[in-house]
Design a protein around this motif. Structure first.
Motif, PDB file in Angstrom:
ATOM      1  N   TRP A 419       5.016  27.871  30.557  1.00 52.73           N
ATOM      2  CA  TRP A 419       4.475  26.423  30.783  1.00 52.73           C
ATOM      3  C   TRP A 419       5.524  25.886  32.174  1.00 52.73           C
ATOM      4  O   TRP A 419       6.540  25.767  32.033  1.00 52.73           O
ATOM      5  CB  TRP A 419       4.633  25.589  29.588  1.00 52.73           C
ATOM      6  CG  TRP A 419       4.063  26.099  28.496  1.00 52.73           C
ATOM      7  CD1 TRP A 419       4.365  27.194  27.590  1.00 52.73           C
ATOM      8  CD2 TRP A 419       2.880  25.592  27.957  1.00 52.73           C
ATOM      9  NE1 TRP A 419       3.342  27.473  26.902  1.00 52.73           N
ATOM     10  CE2 TRP A 419       2.338  26.263  26.780  1.00 52.73           C
ATOM     11  CE3 TRP A 419       2.038  24.497  28.340  1.00 52.73           C
ATOM     12  CZ2 TRP A 419       1.335  26.084  26.115  1.00 52.73           C
ATOM     13  CZ3 TRP A 419       0.750  24.342  27.445  1.00 52.73           C
ATOM     14  CH2 TRP A 419       0.557  25.091  26.650  1.00 52.73           C
ATOM     15  N   VAL A 421       5.827  22.447  34.484  1.00 52.56           N
ATOM     16  CA  VAL A 421       5.603  20.943  34.459  1.00 52.56           C
ATOM     17  C   VAL A 421       4.876  20.535  35.775  1.00 52.56           C
ATOM     18  O   VAL A 421       5.405  20.683  36.955  1.00 52.56           O
ATOM     19  CB  VAL A 421       6.775  20.200  34.603  1.00 52.56           C
ATOM     20  CG1 VAL A 421       6.861  18.876  34.211  1.00 52.56           C
ATOM     21  CG2 VAL A 421       7.659  20.827  33.057  1.00 52.56           C
ATOM     22  N   SER A 422       3.660  20.017  35.597  1.00 51.62           N
ATOM     23  CA  SER A 422       3.029  19.328  37.143  1.00 51.62           C
ATOM     24  C   SER A 422       3.768  17.899  37.382  1.00 51.62           C
ATOM     25  O   SER A 422       4.631  17.438  36.737  1.00 51.62           O
ATOM     26  CB  SER A 422       1.580  19.208  36.695  1.00 51.62           C
ATOM     27  OG  SER A 422       0.837  18.938  37.882  1.00 51.62           O
ATOM     28  N   GLY A 425       4.083  15.153  35.070  1.00 51.58           N
ATOM     29  CA  GLY A 425       4.625  15.471  33.982  1.00 51.58           C
ATOM     30  C   GLY A 425       3.791  16.283  32.706  1.00 51.58           C
ATOM     31  O   GLY A 425       4.755  16.613  31.826  1.00 51.58           O
ATOM     32  N   GLU A 426       2.691  16.663  33.046  1.00 51.73           N
ATOM     33  CA  GLU A 426       1.887  17.321  32.347  1.00 51.73           C
ATOM     34  C   GLU A 426       2.142  18.978  32.152  1.00 51.73           C
ATOM     35  O   GLU A 426       2.790  19.421  33.066  1.00 51.73           O
ATOM     36  CB  GLU A 426       0.459  17.474  32.457  1.00 51.73           C
ATOM     37  CG  GLU A 426      -0.508  18.184  31.525  1.00 51.73           C
ATOM     38  CD  GLU A 426      -0.653  17.405  30.034  1.00 51.73           C
ATOM     39  OE1 GLU A 426       0.086  18.004  29.255  1.00 51.73           O
ATOM     40  OE2 GLU A 426      -1.451  16.271  29.912  1.00 51.73           O
ATOM     41  N   ASN A 427       2.535  19.647  31.013  1.00 51.57           N
ATOM     42  CA  ASN A 427       2.819  20.976  30.878  1.00 51.57           C
ATOM     43  C   ASN A 427       1.559  21.741  30.991  1.00 51.57           C
ATOM     44  O   ASN A 427       0.522  21.519  30.367  1.00 51.57           O
ATOM     45  CB  ASN A 427       3.281  20.990  29.371  1.00 51.57           C
ATOM     46  CG  ASN A 427       4.760  20.660  29.342  1.00 51.57           C
ATOM     47  OD1 ASN A 427       5.735  20.522  30.043  1.00 51.57           O
ATOM     48  ND2 ASN A 427       4.913  19.686  28.175  1.00 51.57           N
ATOM     49  N   ASP A 503      -1.299  21.105  39.556  1.00 52.67           N
ATOM     50  CA  ASP A 503      -1.097  21.843  38.571  1.00 52.67           C
ATOM     51  C   ASP A 503      -0.695  23.563  39.003  1.00 52.67           C
ATOM     52  O   ASP A 503       0.235  24.265  38.873  1.00 52.67           O
ATOM     53  CB  ASP A 503      -1.957  22.231  37.490  1.00 52.67           C
ATOM     54  CG  ASP A 503      -2.387  20.719  36.790  1.00 52.67           C
ATOM     55  OD1 ASP A 503      -1.429  19.907  36.772  1.00 52.67           O
ATOM     56  OD2 ASP A 503      -3.117  20.684  36.087  1.00 52.67           O
ATOM     57  N   ALA A 506       2.477  23.629  40.796  1.00 56.68           N
ATOM     58  CA  ALA A 506       3.591  23.619  39.691  1.00 56.68           C
ATOM     59  C   ALA A 506       3.967  25.036  39.273  1.00 56.68           C
ATOM     60  O   ALA A 506       4.746  25.405  38.992  1.00 56.68           O
ATOM     61  CB  ALA A 506       3.342  22.631  38.816  1.00 56.68           C
ATOM     62  N   ASP A 510       7.226  27.177  39.492  1.00 56.15           N
ATOM     63  CA  ASP A 510       7.776  27.657  38.170  1.00 56.15           C
ATOM     64  C   ASP A 510       7.831  29.055  38.269  1.00 56.15           C
ATOM     65  O   ASP A 510       8.905  29.699  37.681  1.00 56.15           O
ATOM     66  CB  ASP A 510       6.940  27.271  37.074  1.00 56.15           C
ATOM     67  CG  ASP A 510       7.672  27.245  35.641  1.00 56.15           C
ATOM     68  OD1 ASP A 510       8.536  26.514  35.538  1.00 56.15           O
ATOM     69  OD2 ASP A 510       7.211  28.411  35.213  1.00 56.15           O
TER      70      ASP A 510
END
Length: 671
Positions: A419, A421-422, A425-427, A503, A506, A510
């Motif tokens: 997962w 984090v965008s 803050g959305e996963n 997203d 992100a 990640d």
């Protein structure tokens, strides 16, 4: 044309200069990537896998006969064939060819491909054939008699267009015509509904409904539930996701149904409509949540009692629904993995059933023979080949019908769900598939992120064979805009469309933070809406990636609504003519944000000159402007045929994939 746009002329596909531009660029790409023994061996191997007779033949079953569209080296355009259900189940199907698609080239005087076969379920040897021009959305419709092996004389035959033709009964069809501009919406789709009876000319057909040209499209069809009860419906879409439904009675007068404008009718059983709600539905003292499956009684255009069958939690979504003679079956995603739920309808109402255990991963409801309670389900995951199951709901028995042969060695390969984090803050979930956890690992990141369509952990086939097997990695990014969760689509529409790009970036960050790859070893890939998404990420953060594969994309978001079917997508992207949306779309638009002074990584942009859904100018203009930028290593793959979905021969599919793989090797493997 847009003022001061030096590449606006590329929107004129009938201009010889545009055709020459595309042909020369395509030839240059082929000369660079599609040559040599390595390429030829790669293409041949991909073709061999696609044509492997041990692949699962997915069929339509009608009256204990299995109907299948089959392509091969001998029949590149394919044949339609049939065998008995008994021989299919035995594993030794005895196929009989019903027609060769190539024969219709001469009949129609055009280059056509099979787009669909619609059987009249009560007499399944009566079929309507949809034959698309050069693989595009524009298609002819012909009535064909499978028993006689011939086109029906004076049958239901219609000119080329983006028409919707559907059986009403054996002697009548619903016609939503699209072969004359007067029949079309501004999006280029049908806006009229007619009932045509056998032996009538279209001039004698009965008009039933017409929507305003500013709408998107109309569609009429008959539901014949498994118990033989018919219902005729019209869907009048004034936006891509908003519509009004009508029931058509014997008097042919459409009665509007008071349904939520953004719901989808997914089935009909026992006098109940099955609804997939996109937003909360309040009725009297009851409320039904967004994303849920609801059954509502229907009688002569009036809605009655409704019952909630399924409501998703915040990590679930309803993917698809199928009805049998007595059951409703729903394919549900849970943390981006498939599962099934079922309910039986009897005199006492709905009762949820306990189903046999199925594998996790990607589940697809592939067929439901009319009039029975058997369902065919295909299951796979990234490393497990497809298995075709037969599920008999009457006795709750699950049987294996076919197992697809393994296409690559999965030993040593692993799958993990991470997962990211965008920006807000959305996963954001994503799957990583590979064997090497190293920043030096070439990694292909795939994303779509639009129109509520989920991306699932499907078997990787040729990507596993020619990418993972070389020690490389694959990532599936489940970004917002898709349908992985019930709220996922609405979270990245219109003014929030940029969140899909947030997203994806992100996920890439990640991936690099975990040491699973690095910018120079990371390629991103997406098609159609996914082409917009990946091109947007490429333009915004070129330093984060090493290569882009941008397939049949949208790139000009200030003119998309004036090109091909673009006007139908305003509910997804917003209207460029709206003063609030235009600056947001200008910020999103990859074409307008290319900087001639900025360095960009390698890019392969694909389109088809027969794509009549997403205009090829999106790809041509983006490629042309990218070629102007500093050190831009840009390539264009633009064959004449194939349409938007690659509806061509297996050899053509293999040639394009081989070219993409050679591009990736040069860009992020050998670099």
């Amino acid at each position: 044309m847009t003022p001061h746009d030096p590449f606006a002329y590329l929107e004129r596909l009938d201009d010889p200069a545009v055709q020459s531009f595309a042909a020369q660029a395509h030839a240059e790409t082929l000369s660079h990537f599609a040559r040599g023994t390595d390429y030829e061996a790669l293409k041949a191997d991909i073709t061999a896998v696609l044509q492997d007779e041990n692949q699962i033949p997915f069929c339509q079953e009608h009256r204990a006969q299995m109907y299948h569209f089959h392509q091969s080296a001998e029949h590149p355009k394919g044949v339609y064939r049939v065998c008995s259900a008994a021989s299919y189940r035995s594993g030794l199907p005895q196929w009989r060819v019903l027609f060769d698609v190539a024969a219709f080239d001469e009949i129609l005087g055009d280059d056509v491909y099979l787009d669909g076969v619609s059987h009249y379920v009560e007499q399944p040897e009566k079929v309507l054939l949809s034959l698309s021009i050069a693989g595009g959305d524009t298609a002819y419709t012909l009535e064909f008699d499978l028993a006689a092996g011939a086109v029906v004389e004076n049958g239901f035959h219609f000119p080329a267009g983006k028409s919707h033709i559907a059986w009403r009964d054996e002697n009548s069809v619903w016609v939503c015509p699209a072969w004359d501009e007067r029949q079309l919406t501004e999006s280029g789709y049908p806006r009229q509904v007619w009932l045509l009876r056998r032996d009538q000319s279209f001039a004698e057909a009965e008009p039933v409904y017409e929507m305003d040209a500013a709408g998107v499209m109309v569609h009429a069809w008959r539901y014949l539930d498994g118990q033989g009860a018919p219902i005729d419906l019209i869907e009048s879409s004034h936006g891509f996701f908003s519509k009004t439904y009508y029931q058509v009675g014997a008097d042919l007068v459409p009665q509007p149904l008071k349904l939520p404008e953004d719901c989808d009718i997914t089935g009909y059983l026992g006098g109940r409509l099955l609804l997939h709600l996109q937003s909360e539905w309040r009725r009297a003292k009851h409320s039904y949540p967004a994303g849920s499956l609801v059954a509502v009684k229907l009688s002569k255009g009036r809605l009655g009692e409704a019952e909630l069958l399924f409501a998703p939690n915040n990590r679930q979504s309803l993917e698809s629904v199928e009805t049998t003679k007595r059951f409703v079956v729903a394919s549900v995603l849970d943390k981006v993995s498939g599962s099934l739920k079922a309910w039986k309808l009897d005199a006492d109402g709905w009762h949820e059933q306990t189903l046999p255990a199925l594998p996790q991963g990607a589940l697809e409801l592939t067929d439901q023979p009319w009039g029975g309670d058997v369902l065919y389900v295909a299951a796979s995951d990234f490393l497990t080949p497809l298995t075709l199951f037969s599920l008999d709901l009457q006795v709750m028995e699950l049987s294996v019908l076919r197992r697809q042969p393994q296409q690559f060695d999965s030993a040593g390969l692993g799958v993990e769900q991470f997962w990211a984090v965008s920006a807000d803050g959305e996963n954001i979930p994503y799957y990583w598939v590979g064997s090497r956890r190293s920043a030096d690992t070439p990694t292909l990141v795939y994303a779509y992120g639009g129109f509520g369509v989920p991306e699932l952990p499907h078997y990787l086939g040729n990507i596993g064979r020619h990418w993972l097997a070389q020690g490389h990695s694959f990532v599936l990014a489940n970004v917002r805009g898709g349908g992985e969760f019930a709220h996922w689509h609405h979270a990245a529409r219109r003014e929030n469309k940029h969140k899909s790009t947030d997203d994806l970036l992100a996920v890439i960050a990640d991936l690099h933070r975990r040491g699973l790859s690095s910018p120079k070893r990371t390629a991103i890939q997406g098609g159609s809406n996914g082409g917009l998404l990946t091109a947007s990420a490429f333009v915004r953060q070129p330093e984060s990636i090493g290569a882009l594969v941008c397939e049949v994309p949208l790139t000009d978001m200030l003119r998309y609504h004036r090109l091909s079917a673009g006007a139908s997508w305003i509910e997804e992207y917003g209207d460029p003519d709206d003063e609030t949306m235009r600056p947001l779309l200008a910020t999103l638009s990859p074409y307008h944000n290319l900087d001639a002074e900025r360095r960009y990584p390698s890019a392969l942009i694909t389109t088809s000159l027969s794509d009549d859904r997403v205009h090829p100018a999106h790809a041509l203009k983006f490629y042309a402007r990218l070629r102007q930028s500093q050190n831009a290593n840009a390539w264009l793959y633009a064959p004449a045929g194939g349409g938007h979905t690659g509806n061509g021969t297996q050899e053509e599919t293999a040639a394009e994939l081989a070219c993409i793989l050679r591009f990736l090797h040069e860009s992020i493997v050998a670099a």
